[in-house]
Design an enzyme around this catalytic site. Structure first.
Site, mmCIF file in Angstrom:
data_model
loop_
_atom_site.group_PDB
_atom_site.id
_atom_site.type_symbol
_atom_site.label_atom_id
_atom_site.label_comp_id
_atom_site.label_asym_id
_atom_site.label_seq_id
_atom_site.Cartn_x
_atom_site.Cartn_y
_atom_site.Cartn_z
ATOM 1 C CG PHE A 63 -2.044 0.937 1.139
ATOM 2 C CD1 PHE A 63 -3.232 0.591 0.518
ATOM 3 C CD2 PHE A 63 -1.925 2.207 1.675
ATOM 4 C CE1 PHE A 63 -4.287 1.491 0.432
ATOM 5 C CE2 PHE A 63 -2.977 3.111 1.599
ATOM 6 C CZ PHE A 63 -4.158 2.754 0.975
ATOM 7 C CG ASP A 89 -0.794 -1.620 7.074
ATOM 8 O OD1 ASP A 89 -1.948 -1.770 7.515
ATOM 9 O OD2 ASP A 89 -0.458 -0.666 6.336
ATOM 10 C CE1 TYR A 110 -9.926 3.817 5.082
ATOM 11 C CE2 TYR A 110 -9.120 5.060 6.963
ATOM 12 C CZ TYR A 110 -8.934 4.564 5.695
ATOM 13 O OH TYR A 110 -7.750 4.809 5.046
ATOM 14 C CE LYS A 111 -8.381 0.624 3.935
ATOM 15 N NZ LYS A 111 -6.926 0.713 3.988
ATOM 16 N NE ARG A 144 -9.781 -2.987 -3.927
ATOM 17 C CZ ARG A 144 -9.369 -2.284 -2.874
ATOM 18 N NH1 ARG A 144 -8.327 -2.676 -2.189
ATOM 19 N NH2 ARG A 144 -10.001 -1.182 -2.507
HETATM 20 C C1 LIG Z 1 -6.227 1.722 4.038
HETATM 21 C C2 LIG Z 1 -4.800 1.453 4.306
HETATM 22 C C3 LIG Z 1 -4.008 2.421 4.930
HETATM 23 C C4 LIG Z 1 -4.636 3.732 5.314
HETATM 24 O O1 LIG Z 1 -3.811 4.614 5.955
HETATM 25 P P1 LIG Z 1 -4.322 5.937 6.649
HETATM 26 O O2 LIG Z 1 -3.078 6.653 6.964
HETATM 27 O O3 LIG Z 1 -5.073 5.561 7.900
HETATM 28 O O4 LIG Z 1 -5.218 6.671 5.699
HETATM 29 C C5 LIG Z 1 -2.679 2.103 5.159
HETATM 30 N N1 LIG Z 1 -2.156 0.903 4.816
HETATM 31 C C6 LIG Z 1 -2.916 -0.065 4.221
HETATM 32 C C7 LIG Z 1 -2.320 -1.380 3.889
HETATM 33 C C8 LIG Z 1 -4.257 0.203 3.939
HETATM 34 O O5 LIG Z 1 -5.002 -0.739 3.345
#
Ligand SMILES: *Cc1c(COP(=O)(O)O)cnc(C)c1O
Length: 403
Positions: A123, A192, A217-218, A362
């Protein structure tokens, strides 16, 4: 391949089926994007209203104590701790994923200087923030190929960032194996868990994991931009220096002392005043997990994904994720050169998934509110959109900014 009646029978026997009523699902929508932004639990909306209209508007400043505001990052942290398989006092709900990665990695490198590693194709924010940290500290940053194991990391790496479930491929990490190799090399893995929390049956402590961050939020459905969380194993807390010290990580924040003295508990990982409205929504949201067996959640996610994958195989579509029956996270990724328009055509039919460049469709499944029949119907619609070329219209093919 399963029939619609088979799926109906699976729903009838589903131990999680009753959970769907806990969510404020919109009419006429099959929502397959809960891995990106979850559907609000009714309890999250109620809790948000209570926090705003009663605790804030009536209780005012008294609510810091009387409504438990000051401790909310910890009481909520304890609930999240149970979802990731660690002790209640090892998790705090705070900041964002990116910021928590910076905090943990910064503290670890401060204790043991060395290099940082993260995967190519991880990510993006994970690489961005680690490269930033490297520039500020002089640490060496290594962007390593996907699925590089700790045993194969370059010499000198001390901190390795790794997703528990990959946001694109849905591959699930070998947590325990990575931890064993990391321990042998004297390096720390920061997990993560953004695409894993609330979906995977996580057992961080059993797996030997000491550090993790995750997203609110996921799958956790805590609302747009919900607070994230940070896990730090108890025995490490007192040895790590928070790189962004602030008054609410102080041992006596209301002593208003000039000198900084860090708290010795998980509170140390706090910097600033907690964002109470956002935390309240997330706190309400996680109540849907009360009494839920995460092994059942993970198993159902696998089954839902299999329904779509088997259909996709029959359509001749390539999967860019582990196939039917294989262990994967809560989403399925299918390749099609016209994927963008296909996803748009499905959205126009009320079936909401998302698209990732260059050609990835997805579809995410939250086992607490998605049913087997819904996924079957989504698969039917996908077959129809492709079979009839219903996607081949200007309103679907013209690219807009997507999230
Ligand atoms: C959604 C997501 C994030 C989001 O990061 P924020 O800083 O909270 O916006 C980070 N890493 C991964 C792998 C994600 O899926």
């Amino acid at each position: 391949m399963l029939t619609r009646d088979d799926c109906r029978a699976l729903d009838a026997a589903d131990p999680l089926a009753g959970k769907r009523d806990l969510f404020a699902l919109p009419e006429g929508v099959i929502y397959l994007d809960g891995n990106s932004l979850g559907v609000p639990p009714k309890a999250a909306l109620a809790r948000l209203k209570q926090a705003a209209e009663t605790e804030w508007a009536v209780g005012l400043i008294r609510s810091w104590n009387e409504a438990g505001w000051m401790d909310l990052p910890l009481t909520l942290g304890a609930k999240l701790a149970r979802l990731v398989g660690v002790d209640d006092d090892e998790v705090i709900a705070v900041d964002t994923v990116t910021i928590n990665l910076f905090k943990l990695a910064g503290a670890l490198l401060n204790r043991t200087p060395g290099g940082i590693a993260a995967e190519a194709g991880e990510f993006p924010t994970d690489n961005h923030v680690m490269e930033g940290l490297a520039r500020f500290t002089g640490a060496k940053m290594h962007r390593v190929p996907a699925n590089t194991r700790p045993a194969d990391l370059p010499e000198g790496v001390r901190v390795f960032i790794k997703s528990g479930v990959h946001y694109k491929s849905a591959e699930m990490a070998d947590f325990a194996g990575y931890e064993r190799e990391a321990a042998a090399r004297g390096l720390s893995v920061i997990w993560d868990l953004s695409h894993a929390t609330g979906l995977v049956d996580l057992k961080l402590k059993d797996w030997g994991a000491k550090y993790a961050v995750g997203c609110g939020y996921k799958f956790l459905s805590g609302g747009p931009g919900a607070p994230a969380f940070l896990y730090c194993a108890r025995e490490e807390i007192g040895q790590l220096e928070h790189p962004i010290p602030g008054w609410l990580g102080h041992k006596r924040p209301f002593g208003f002392e000039d000198a900084y003295e860090p708290d010795e508990t998980i509170v140390r990982w706090r910097t600033s005043s907690p964002s109470i409205l956002a935390l309240s929504a997330l706190d309400g949201a996680v109540s849907v997990y009360d009494g839920v067996d995460m092994a059942q959640v993970e198993a159902k996610a696998g089954k839902l994904g299999d329904i779509l994958l088997e259909r996709a195989q029959a359509l001749g579509l390539d999967a860019a994720c582990p196939g039917p029956g294989a262990r994967r996270g809560g989403h399925v990724v299918l390749r099609h050169e016209d994927g963008y328009a296909i996803v748009q055509a499905l959205i126009a039919r009320g079936i909401i998934g998302d698209f990732r460049d260059p050609d990835l469709m997805r579809f995410g499944f939250n086992p607490l509110y998605n049913s087997h029949v819904e996924v079957f119907d989504a698969a039917e619609a996908l077959a129809d959109v492709i079979g009839t070329r219903a996607w081949d219209r200007p309103e679907f093919t013209a690219k807009k900014a997507v999230t």
